[in-house]
Write an enzyme that holds these catalytic residues in place. Structure first.
Site, PDB file in Angstrom:
ATOM      1  N   ASN A 116       0.863  -1.184   0.000  1.00  8.54           N
ATOM      2  CA  ASN A 116       0.000   0.000   0.000  1.00  8.54           C
ATOM      3  C   ASN A 116       0.899   1.233   0.000  1.00  8.54           C
ATOM      4  O   ASN A 116       1.475   1.581   1.022  1.00  8.54           O
ATOM      5  CB  ASN A 116      -0.897  -0.040   1.257  1.00  8.54           C
ATOM      6  CG  ASN A 116      -1.749   1.205   1.399  1.00  8.54           C
ATOM      7  OD1 ASN A 116      -1.821   2.033   0.477  1.00  8.54           O
ATOM      8  ND2 ASN A 116      -2.398   1.365   2.551  1.00  8.54           N
ATOM      9  N   GLU A 142      -6.199  -4.741  10.400  1.00  4.80           N
ATOM     10  CA  GLU A 142      -5.197  -3.705  10.662  1.00  4.80           C
ATOM     11  C   GLU A 142      -5.597  -2.915  11.906  1.00  4.80           C
ATOM     12  O   GLU A 142      -6.423  -1.991  11.814  1.00  4.80           O
ATOM     13  CB  GLU A 142      -5.126  -2.725   9.484  1.00  4.80           C
ATOM     14  CG  GLU A 142      -4.692  -3.320   8.182  1.00  4.80           C
ATOM     15  CD  GLU A 142      -4.048  -2.277   7.277  1.00  4.80           C
ATOM     16  OE1 GLU A 142      -2.876  -2.430   6.953  1.00  4.80           O
ATOM     17  OE2 GLU A 142      -4.712  -1.288   6.926  1.00  4.80           O
ATOM     18  N   GLY A 152       1.611   2.510  11.026  1.00  8.01           N
ATOM     19  CA  GLY A 152       2.633   3.558  11.023  1.00  8.01           C
ATOM     20  C   GLY A 152       3.263   3.850  12.377  1.00  8.01           C
ATOM     21  O   GLY A 152       4.030   4.804  12.515  1.00  8.01           O
ATOM     22  N   SER A 179       2.477  -1.705  10.462  1.00  7.23           N
ATOM     23  CA  SER A 179       3.906  -1.668  10.816  1.00  7.23           C
ATOM     24  C   SER A 179       4.673  -2.938  10.486  1.00  7.23           C
ATOM     25  O   SER A 179       5.665  -3.239  11.144  1.00  7.23           O
ATOM     26  CB  SER A 179       4.082  -1.329  12.307  1.00  7.23           C
ATOM     27  OG  SER A 179       3.688  -0.006  12.557  1.00  7.23           O
ATOM     28  N   HIS A 222     -10.075   1.269   4.567  1.00  8.33           N
ATOM     29  CA  HIS A 222      -8.824   1.552   5.290  1.00  8.33           C
ATOM     30  C   HIS A 222      -9.107   2.583   6.388  1.00  8.33           C
ATOM     31  O   HIS A 222      -9.871   3.517   6.186  1.00  8.33           O
ATOM     32  CB  HIS A 222      -7.762   2.086   4.317  1.00  8.33           C
ATOM     33  CG  HIS A 222      -6.395   2.078   4.921  1.00  8.33           C
ATOM     34  ND1 HIS A 222      -5.999   3.040   5.832  1.00  8.33           N
ATOM     35  CD2 HIS A 222      -5.359   1.228   4.790  1.00  8.33           C
ATOM     36  CE1 HIS A 222      -4.764   2.767   6.222  1.00  8.33           C
ATOM     37  NE2 HIS A 222      -4.348   1.668   5.606  1.00  8.33           N
ATOM     38  N   LYS A 239       0.041   4.254  -0.355  1.00 11.46           N
ATOM     39  CA  LYS A 239      -0.636   5.459   0.180  1.00 11.46           C
ATOM     40  C   LYS A 239      -0.403   6.633  -0.780  1.00 11.46           C
ATOM     41  O   LYS A 239      -0.325   6.428  -1.972  1.00 11.46           O
ATOM     42  CB  LYS A 239      -0.138   5.754   1.595  1.00 11.46           C
ATOM     43  CG  LYS A 239      -0.224   4.515   2.481  1.00 11.46           C
ATOM     44  CD  LYS A 239      -0.164   4.810   3.932  1.00 11.46           C
ATOM     45  CE  LYS A 239      -0.312   3.501   4.696  1.00 11.46           C
ATOM     46  NZ  LYS A 239      -0.555   3.674   6.100  1.00 11.46           N
TER      47      LYS A 239
HETATM   48  P1  PGA Z   1       2.170   0.637   7.697  1.00 13.16           P
HETATM   49  O1  PGA Z   1       0.772   0.826   6.936  1.00 13.16           O
HETATM   50  O2  PGA Z   1       2.757  -0.661   7.232  1.00 13.16           O
HETATM   51  O3  PGA Z   1       2.985   1.819   7.265  1.00 13.16           O
HETATM   52  O4  PGA Z   1       1.880   0.624   9.157  1.00 13.16           O
HETATM   53  C1  PGA Z   1      -0.093  -0.262   6.737  1.00 13.16           C
HETATM   54  C2  PGA Z   1      -1.363   0.226   6.096  1.00 13.16           C
HETATM   55  O5  PGA Z   1      -1.810   1.327   6.411  1.00 13.16           O
HETATM   56  O6  PGA Z   1      -1.954  -0.470   5.266  1.00 13.16           O
END
Ligand code: PGA
Length: 245
Positions: free
Chosen positions: A11, A169, A175, A206, A100, A13
């Site tokens: 992802n 999640e 994050g 994460s 999400h 983002k």
């Molecule tokens: P992250 O994000 O791995 O940076 O924690 C995961 C996500 O939001 O899908």
């Protein structure tokens, strides 16, 4: 992890421009020589601006492209700034992330999520449906209740769930560098699997090339949704390799 496929979803983002597509070369090359490549599915979810060029670049590879969200309307309409599943499919998306927490936080309700999932499935996209509790909810020990509600409302009146992947999640882990404890995660994934039989359940939040060594031992996880670490091809490849080592 004993499943037929392990999913690795990247992802991106709101990161990446055309030059970021060069980073895929390493992943394409890696996948060709990786011994376990028949048992993995890699799906890249870039910003909408990169879906078409990325799909073209990955056409001959076994890597798929997905979007990060979609509008719930199936037809074209006066929805400034939005893109629907039909449009995403036309430019090469095969998957779409829906629900999400970063979108739930800006007002996306379970009802809207349900409409989005229905329209995406109808258009022929596979759905990566995100669920998870906030830190406050975790502290109140209502994780299962929250997840049940998200599933009941998000998947309401959707009988055929074969094209849906669930991504668990926890909001507090996205994050933050924090991941759930082994036992907690095992239990929550089991709970989701009991509730939605036969669905693949992925973990996200994460995931990185260090904690994958712990996460890979949670046998009921069917794959990972990787945010930050997926933007760097070396880190992403490392996560995949370590999942099997
Ligand atoms: P992250 O994000 O791995 O940076 O924690 C995961 C996500 O939001 O899908």
């Amino acid at each position: 992890m004993t499943n037929k496929y392990i999913y690795f979803i990247a992802n991106w983002k709101m990161f990446g421009g055309l030059n970021s597509l060069n980073s895929l070369n390493k992943v394409i090359k890696f996948l060709k020589t990786f011994k376990r490549n028949k048992s993995i599915k890699i799906i890249y979810c870039p910003p909408n601006t990169l879906i078409e060029p990325m799909s073209k670049k990955l056409r001959k590879s076994k890597i798929f492209v997905g979007a990060q969200n979609c509008h719930q309307a199936e037809n074209y309409g006066a929805f400034t700034g939005s893109v629907n599943s039909t449009m995403l499919k036309k430019v090469g998306a095969k998957y779409v992330i829906i629900g999400h927490s970063e979108n739930r936080q800006t007002g996306e309700t379970d009802k809207i999520i349900n409409l989005k999932i229905k329209s995406a499935l109808k258009c022929g996209l596979k759905v990566i449906f995100c669920i998870g509790e906030t830190l406050q909810e975790k502290r109140k020990k209502i994780t299962k209740k929250v997840i049940n509600k998200q599933i009941n409302l998000g998947l309401s009146k959707i009988k055929n769930r074969s094209n849906i992947l669930i991504a668990y999640e926890p909001v507090w882990s996205i994050g933050s560098g924090m991941i759930p404890k082994h036992k907690e995660l095992l239990e929550t994934i089991n709970h989701i699997k009991k509730k939605i039989r036969k669905c693949k359940v992925l973990y996200g939040g994460s995931v990185n090339s260090k904690n994958i060594n712990q996460l890979k031992h949670i046998h009921n996880i069917d794959g990972f949704l990787v945010g930050g670490a997926s933007q760097n091809p070396n880190k992403f490849i490392d996560i995949i390799k370590k999942s099997y080592s």
